[in-house]
Design an enzyme around this catalytic site. Structure first.
Site, PDB file in Angstrom:
ATOM      1  N   ASP A  44     -18.447  -0.265  -1.501  1.00  0.00           N
ATOM      2  CA  ASP A  44     -17.199   0.182  -2.139  1.00  0.00           C
ATOM      3  C   ASP A  44     -16.156  -0.922  -2.172  1.00  0.00           C
ATOM      4  O   ASP A  44     -15.880  -1.534  -1.140  1.00  0.00           O
ATOM      5  CB  ASP A  44     -16.592   1.352  -1.338  1.00  0.00           C
ATOM      6  N   HIS A  96     -18.018   1.073  -5.961  1.00  0.00           N
ATOM      7  CA  HIS A  96     -17.120   2.126  -6.433  1.00  0.00           C
ATOM      8  C   HIS A  96     -15.697   1.591  -6.391  1.00  0.00           C
ATOM      9  O   HIS A  96     -15.316   0.900  -5.454  1.00  0.00           O
ATOM     10  CB  HIS A  96     -17.225   3.365  -5.527  1.00  0.00           C
ATOM     11  N   ASN A 134       0.828  -1.213   0.000  1.00  0.00           N
ATOM     12  CA  ASN A 134       0.000   0.000   0.000  1.00  0.00           C
ATOM     13  C   ASN A 134       0.864   1.266   0.000  1.00  0.00           C
ATOM     14  O   ASN A 134       0.383   2.359   0.279  1.00  0.00           O
ATOM     15  CB  ASN A 134      -0.956  -0.004   1.198  1.00  0.00           C
ATOM     16  N   HIS A 143      -9.311  15.095  -6.751  1.00  0.00           N
ATOM     17  CA  HIS A 143      -8.036  15.233  -6.029  1.00  0.00           C
ATOM     18  C   HIS A 143      -7.412  16.599  -6.254  1.00  0.00           C
ATOM     19  O   HIS A 143      -6.370  16.915  -5.711  1.00  0.00           O
ATOM     20  CB  HIS A 143      -7.066  14.130  -6.450  1.00  0.00           C
ATOM     21  N   TRP A 198      -6.795  -3.344   3.231  1.00  0.00           N
ATOM     22  CA  TRP A 198      -6.308  -2.170   3.953  1.00  0.00           C
ATOM     23  C   TRP A 198      -6.127  -2.426   5.449  1.00  0.00           C
ATOM     24  O   TRP A 198      -6.105  -1.517   6.249  1.00  0.00           O
ATOM     25  CB  TRP A 198      -7.232  -0.971   3.684  1.00  0.00           C
ATOM     26  N   GLY A 231     -20.089   9.438  -2.110  1.00  0.00           N
ATOM     27  CA  GLY A 231     -20.386   9.071  -0.716  1.00  0.00           C
ATOM     28  C   GLY A 231     -20.085  10.136   0.308  1.00  0.00           C
ATOM     29  O   GLY A 231     -20.964  10.599   1.006  1.00  0.00           O
TER      30      GLY A 231
END
Length: 764
Positions: free
Chosen positions: A605, A647, A116, A701, A567, A438
């Site tokens: 998601d 998503h 990650n 972003h 995650w 969301g």
């Protein structure tokens, strides 16, 4: 017996580097102050390893942003747009490449293998002039030496550097990056000879691309590169380090016969097949750096099992040639368990963060040398035994429910076209319906309310009222903007994984278990230590409250099982897919409760589905099969009239598009605005897609506000390849990091664009 650490976290035990970087970027502190924080962190890390008895202590694994960007600076491979005119690269140019500046965008960032962590992608072409432009590796070696510590400078190897690069803008996409090998090697030679002159006796070149599926041309590049470097290596011990997976057999042959290299490092945690290759033959005069301590998780090592592996290896390699090491850099794990004040003693005894892993590496190397710390080993065995038998870990009912999943592939009984018809009768949406992903902006005030509630400074009633007011504001705003399918804005949520993990059993949370994601950004992954279940509904209260405020459809918002898994720090005592199925069952309960509460649109998601994809092609199909299956489990039980959305973030979908279709969601929204063409090309190439799809129409972003024309233009391009009755209009991600003055006009333009196109399509 010798011990070795591949690399170490740079952020500091309490994210000291993060705060120093952000103060510097905000103009609140000087370069000197930033450098002082960095130097203090480096020296404390080196001293810690030295006092733990580590022989091969790494230097140059520290970075102000990213190790690949450090290599780009070392090679002077600065893209023209940053206006660098030679000389030693300083903060100004370095941070411009990482973060962009007033006149030039940043360089692209992408995932570092399957971790990650994200690195800054070098932009190369036939005209790049390489030159030795950052002396960081040598400076850090000297800095440690001045403290009386002899370190091993670590540099990303030349072939891996080129393979991780991309052709710069304007350079032909088919440009062969390895054709630059002869141009980068002279700089590597300069660096190596300067390190030698400074007194370095050992250096480490990281070549992790050797674990990928490489063709013979790419493998030959390693042979050529190291043959060219051989004369520079004389008088040095050179370690070539690999990590994150097995080294394929062909690559193993190439690696172990590289010229001038004295030792090879392997990840023996994720690379168990490499162990067979080593057992089958290892060059007699070389050192083996055996990565038996996991650098990517937070569990205490099974010292007895590791010792058995090491003893077997010792029989083949010989006592004096075997070095105990970590599987990869420890930067992918949390820093120090000492700073965890909230975890109970039992759970803590099952864990090891970076600082504890250094101690484990040393304990194993001492044990091999005949100086086993019996007390340390028996405490470790006791902790492992308590973890195995703990009732906190095992939940019979969950194990049974997960085992019962094996017989079905969990598909909704009606096909997606028929479901979309049934949903349309119920929802009555216009063509090109608008929605958001969301979250809405998380204001300072909102964060304060959550913080005060957590610290028990305000009552539950005060908290609920504050959140209710915020939801009401978000609902009213969406109605004013005339958005078709609403969201409640997620004001009650801190993080899309943590929020659910805190309400599921089998999860634990740290106070300081931060891991660097990119630059100064850190994440704090939850720890999944036991069987996962959902004691009670998690989101129904807020979603039904929000639905009661409007007559428009209100989306329920959930995080999917694969994203929660990818995650988190995941338990290592059962296969990952078992844990994923358990999370899927917990989310399934929530989906069904939302449906019962009158929520007709539910978004699940899967932002991180692509992130878990194994590095090797041969392992990808199995992962995609159980990941997609886990998603289907969550919503297999709903009525045809309930619309399931998902998503996904970050592009590179093209290679997994068939798995995405196989998820069988009713509507999928995709982060797409930075790579429009890439995504749409899939549909242009004839992939048939019948479900609803919303490729993001603008980039959240960036603070930039897109015009209605620009958005309409984008949607027109989409309509060229997608049917108008399946296309949705939405931003490409949640809005929580943006501010309201940016969000309102952007959404207003988005709705305006949709209306213009509806009129146009209607009259056509």
């Amino acid at each position: 017996m010798a011990s070795h650490i591949v690399g170490y976290p740079r952020m500091g035990p309490k994210r000291e580097l993060k705060f120093a970087l952000e103060a510097f970027w905000d103009g609140k502190s000087s370069a000197d102050e930033l450098q002082k924080v960095a130097a203090d962190l480096r020296s404390s890390i080196w001293k810690q390893m030295s006092s733990a008895g580590i022989k091969y202590i790494p230097s140059n694994t520290f970075s102000y942003y990213d190790q690949v960007l450090d290599t780009t600076a070392m090679l002077g491979a600065v893209p023209d747009r940053y206006g660098w005119n030679g000389g030693e690269i300083g903060f100004d140019v370095f941070f411009s490449m990482a973060r962009g500046n007033a006149s030039s965008p940043a360089m692209e960032m992408t995932k570092w293998f399957d971790t990650n962590y994200h690195y800054i992608v070098p932009e190369l072409g036939p005209d790049v002039k390489f030159s030795y432009a950052s002396h960081k590796a040598v400076n850090e070696y000297k800095e440690a030496k001045a403290l009386g510590i002899d370190t091993v400078p670590v540099i990303i190897g030349p072939v891996t550097y080129l393979l991780l690069s991309k052709p710069a803008k304007g350079v032909d996409k088919t440009f062969d990056l390895l054709s630059l090998l002869d141009k980068v090697l002279p700089v590597y030679k300069e660096v190596i000879s300067e390190l030698k002159a400074a007194g370095a006796s050992t250096i480490q070149l990281d070549e992790p691309t050797l674990v990928l599926d490489l063709d013979s041309t790419k493998l030959k590049a390693f042979t050529d590169a190291y043959a060219s470097l051989e004369s520079s290596f004389s008088g040095l011990n050179v370690i070539v380090e690999t990590y994150f997976a097995d080294v394929p057999e062909e690559a193993y042959k190439v690696l172990t016969s590289l010229n001038g290299v004295s030792g090879f490092g392997f990840d023996l945690v994720r690379g168990s097949k490499t162990l067979d290759l080593i057992m089958g033959g290892f060059p007699t005069d070389k050192h083996l750096f055996a990565g038996v301590v996991d650098g990517r998780n937070i569990w205490a090592n099974d010292l007895a099992a590791s010792l058995t592996i090491l003893s077997d290896l010792e029989g083949i390699i010989g006592k004096d040639k075997l070095v105990v090491s970590t599987s990869c850099s420890l930067m992918h794990t949390a820093v120090d368990l000492v700073n965890e004040t909230k975890l109970d003693q039992e759970l803590k005894s099952w864990l090891a963060f970076a600082a504890q892993k250094v101690v484990e590496v040393n304990a194993l190397s001492q044990a091999l040398a005949g100086q086993k710390d019996e007390a340390f080993f028996s405490a470790n065995a006791a902790a492992l035994a308590s973890r195995k038998s703990s009732p906190r870990v095992t939940n019979e009912a969950v194990q049974k429910a997960a085992a019962a999943l094996k017989g079905s592939d969990h598909r909704r009984t009606t096909n997606v076209t028929a479901r979309l018809d049934a949903q349309q009768k119920m929802l009555n949406l216009p063509i090109l319906p608008t929605t958001t992903i969301g979250s809405f902006p998380q204001t300072v005030e909102l964060r304060r309310v959550r913080r005060e509630y957590k610290a028990k400074k305000i009552s539950e009633d005060e908290y609920v009222n504050a959140i209710k007011e915020e939801i009401n504001k978000v609902v009213k705003l969406q109605e004013e903007l005339d958005i078709d399918v609403l969201v409640h804005g997620e004001p009650e949520r801190n993080d899309m994984v943590e929020y659910f993990g805190e309400q599921l059993s089998g999860f634990a949370f740290t106070v300081n278990g931060w891991v660097q994601s990119y630059g100064s950004r850190c994440v704090k992954p939850p720890i999944i230590f036991g069987d996962v279940s959902r004691p009670k509904a998690m989101t129904v209260f807020w979603s039904s409250m929000a639905q009661s405020m409007t007559s428009r459809p209100m989306k329920g918002m959930l995080t999917g099982p694969v994203t929660i898994l990818n995650w988190s720090f995941v338990r290592n005592d059962q296969p990952r897919f078992e844990t994923c199925y358990q999370i899927a069952l917990a989310i399934k309960d929530e989906v069904e409760d939302l449906e019962k509460a009158g929520i007709n649109v539910i978004q699940i998601d899967e932002a991180a589905l692509r992130e878990g994809l194994p590095l090797r092609k041969s392992e990808q199909a199995f992962y995609l099969e159980w990941a997609v299956h886990s998603f289907r489990i969550t919503n297999v039980g709903v009525k045809d009239t309930t619309q399931i959305h998902t998503h996904m973030c970050y592009s590179h979908f093209n290679d997994i598009i068939h798995s995405i279709i196989d998820m069988d969601a009713d509507v999928i929204t995709i982060e797409n605005s930075r790579s429009d063409e890439k995504l749409l090309s899939v549909f242009r190439e004839g992939v048939k897609y019948g479900a609803g799809i919303g490729p993001g129409v603008y980039d959240i972003h960036s603070p930039r506000i897109p015009t209605a024309d620009e958005i309409a233009d984008r949607v027109d391009k989409m309509l060229a390849v997608l049917e108008k009755n399946i296309l949705w209009i939405n931003p490409d991600c949640g809005l929580k990091t943006r501010k309201y003055p940016e969000v309102k006009p952007a959404l207003s333009n988005m709705v305006a664009a949709a209306k213009v196109l509806r009129t146009k399509l209607g009259s056509a």
